[in-house]
Design an enzyme around this catalytic site. Structure first.
Site, PDB file in Angstrom:
ATOM      1  N   GLY A  46       0.979  -1.194   0.022  1.00 24.28           N
ATOM      2  CA  GLY A  46      -0.151   0.099   0.055  1.00 24.28           C
ATOM      3  C   GLY A  46       0.892   1.232  -0.012  1.00 24.28           C
ATOM      4  O   GLY A  46       2.061   0.996   0.435  1.00 24.28           O
ATOM      5  N   GLN A  51       2.532   9.584   1.710  1.00 23.22           N
ATOM      6  CA  GLN A  51       3.945   9.026   1.550  1.00 23.22           C
ATOM      7  C   GLN A  51       4.658   9.515   0.457  1.00 23.22           C
ATOM      8  O   GLN A  51       5.801   9.367   0.056  1.00 23.22           O
ATOM      9  CB  GLN A  51       3.834   7.623   1.455  1.00 23.22           C
ATOM     10  CG  GLN A  51       3.610   6.874   2.921  1.00 23.22           C
ATOM     11  CD  GLN A  51       3.398   5.351   2.939  1.00 23.22           C
ATOM     12  OE1 GLN A  51       2.377   4.848   2.505  1.00 23.22           O
ATOM     13  NE2 GLN A  51       4.450   4.809   3.291  1.00 23.22           N
ATOM     14  N   CYS A  89       7.041  -0.430   7.063  1.00 20.78           N
ATOM     15  CA  CYS A  89       6.316   0.695   6.302  1.00 20.78           C
ATOM     16  C   CYS A  89       7.437   1.191   5.315  1.00 20.78           C
ATOM     17  O   CYS A  89       8.601   1.465   5.518  1.00 20.78           O
ATOM     18  CB  CYS A  89       6.115   1.678   7.260  1.00 20.78           C
ATOM     19  SG  CYS A  89       5.266   3.127   6.668  1.00 20.78           S
ATOM     20  N   LEU A  90       6.972   1.597   4.155  1.00 19.67           N
ATOM     21  CA  LEU A  90       8.051   2.104   2.963  1.00 19.67           C
ATOM     22  C   LEU A  90       8.638   3.523   3.652  1.00 19.67           C
ATOM     23  O   LEU A  90       9.711   3.792   3.079  1.00 19.67           O
ATOM     24  CB  LEU A  90       7.244   2.435   1.683  1.00 19.67           C
ATOM     25  CG  LEU A  90       6.740   1.330   1.231  1.00 19.67           C
ATOM     26  CD1 LEU A  90       5.589   1.759  -0.197  1.00 19.67           C
ATOM     27  CD2 LEU A  90       7.766   0.292   0.519  1.00 19.67           C
ATOM     28  N   HIS A 131      -3.184   0.134   7.738  1.00 18.47           N
ATOM     29  CA  HIS A 131      -2.169   0.787   7.833  1.00 18.47           C
ATOM     30  C   HIS A 131      -2.151   2.069   7.016  1.00 18.47           C
ATOM     31  O   HIS A 131      -1.766   3.197   7.501  1.00 18.47           O
ATOM     32  CB  HIS A 131      -1.133  -0.271   7.183  1.00 18.47           C
ATOM     33  CG  HIS A 131       0.303   0.413   6.857  1.00 18.47           C
ATOM     34  ND1 HIS A 131       1.232   0.006   7.770  1.00 18.47           N
ATOM     35  CD2 HIS A 131       0.909   1.235   6.138  1.00 18.47           C
ATOM     36  CE1 HIS A 131       2.489   0.698   7.532  1.00 18.47           C
ATOM     37  NE2 HIS A 131       2.057   1.452   6.633  1.00 18.47           N
ATOM     38  N   GLU A 132      -2.958   1.890   5.723  1.00 21.39           N
ATOM     39  CA  GLU A 132      -2.920   3.378   5.062  1.00 21.39           C
ATOM     40  C   GLU A 132      -4.104   4.052   5.591  1.00 21.39           C
ATOM     41  O   GLU A 132      -3.535   5.370   5.544  1.00 21.39           O
ATOM     42  CB  GLU A 132      -3.445   2.706   3.448  1.00 21.39           C
ATOM     43  CG  GLU A 132      -2.392   1.619   2.922  1.00 21.39           C
ATOM     44  CD  GLU A 132      -1.062   2.234   3.008  1.00 21.39           C
ATOM     45  OE1 GLU A 132      -0.491   3.487   3.039  1.00 21.39           O
ATOM     46  OE2 GLU A 132      -0.065   1.173   3.026  1.00 21.39           O
ATOM     47  N   HIS A 135      -1.983   6.214   7.838  1.00 23.10           N
ATOM     48  CA  HIS A 135      -1.061   7.200   7.291  1.00 23.10           C
ATOM     49  C   HIS A 135      -2.095   8.333   7.047  1.00 23.10           C
ATOM     50  O   HIS A 135      -1.571   9.517   7.381  1.00 23.10           O
ATOM     51  CB  HIS A 135      -0.585   6.633   5.952  1.00 23.10           C
ATOM     52  CG  HIS A 135       0.630   6.133   5.871  1.00 23.10           C
ATOM     53  ND1 HIS A 135       1.654   6.717   6.709  1.00 23.10           N
ATOM     54  CD2 HIS A 135       1.111   4.469   5.656  1.00 23.10           C
ATOM     55  CE1 HIS A 135       2.878   5.795   6.404  1.00 23.10           C
ATOM     56  NE2 HIS A 135       2.478   4.463   6.260  1.00 23.10           N
TER      57      HIS A 135
END
Length: 161
Positions: A46, A51, A89-90, A131-132, A135
Site C-alpha cells: 500500500g 507518503q 512501512c515504506l 495501515h494506509e 497514514h
C-alpha cells in the site's frame, strides 16, 4: 508510468492528518495514477498520498495481485479477532515489528470518479487497509506498538541514526 519517491519518517507530511478530497477532477486522476504506479513496485502492499508528499485522503493497495485505490476512506468495520504479525512501512525502510491489527477490516470511500466503493479484506488486505488509513490520519505503525515491541523498534530507529 510515474513511480513517486517515498517520504520517510521525519517528513512532517507523514504526521499531518490529510485533507478530504473535494474535487474528483483531472488532478485527482493524476494522483491516483501515480499512487497505483508507485504501489505496483514489487514488495509494496500500500501507498498513501502523504507518503508521496500529497496531503489528501487517498491510498492505493497491491494485495494478492490486485491493485486499486480508495479516496476519502473510512474504516466502517473491524473484527474483534486480531492478527499479530510483523509489519513494516515504506516510510520507515528496513524496520519491521510485530503489530496487532484486526484480522478483518471494511473500508468505505470513493473511486477516482466519485462513485462509492466498499472494500473489505482479511489478513494482509485488512492490515494494509488499516495501515494506509493510519497514514491519512498522520500516524505510522510505530504508534500502534506497545511494550517491548515499541521499545525495540524505537531503539532500532535510534541506533541507525
Amino acid at each position: 508510468m510515474t513511480i513517486r519517491p517515498i517520504r520517510e519518517l521525519g517528513d512532517p507530511v507523514l504526521r499531518t492528518p490529510a485533507d478530504e478530497v473535494r474535487s474528483f477532477d483531472k488532478e485527482l486522476a493524476a494522483l491516483v495514477r501515480d499512487l497505483e504506479d508507485t504501489v505496483a513496485d514489487p514488495g509494496r502492499a500500500g501507498v498513501a498520498a502523504p507518503q508521496i508528499g500529497v496531503g489528501l485522503r487517498a491510498f492505493s493497495y497491491n494485495v494478492d495481485g490486485r491493485i486499486g485505490h480508495v479516496v476519502n476512506p473510512r474504516i466502517v468495520e473491524l473484527s474483534e479477532e486480531t492478527q499479530d504479525g510483523d509489519e513494516g512501512c515504506l516510510s520507515i525502510p528496513g524496520l519491521w515489528a510485530p503489530t496487532v491489527r484486526a484480522m478483518h477490516a471494511v473500508v468505505e470511500g470513493f473511486d477516482v470518479h466519485g462513485e462509492p466503493i466498499r472494500l473489505e479484506g482479511t489478513g494482509l488486505m485488512a492490515r494494509a487497509l488499516q495501515h494506509e488509513v493510519d497514514h491519512l490520519d498522520g500516524k505510522v505503525f510505530l504508534d500502534r506498538l506497545t511494550g517491548e515491541a515499541r521499545k525495540a523498534a524505537l531503539r532500532a530507529l535510534r541506533d541507525r541514526g
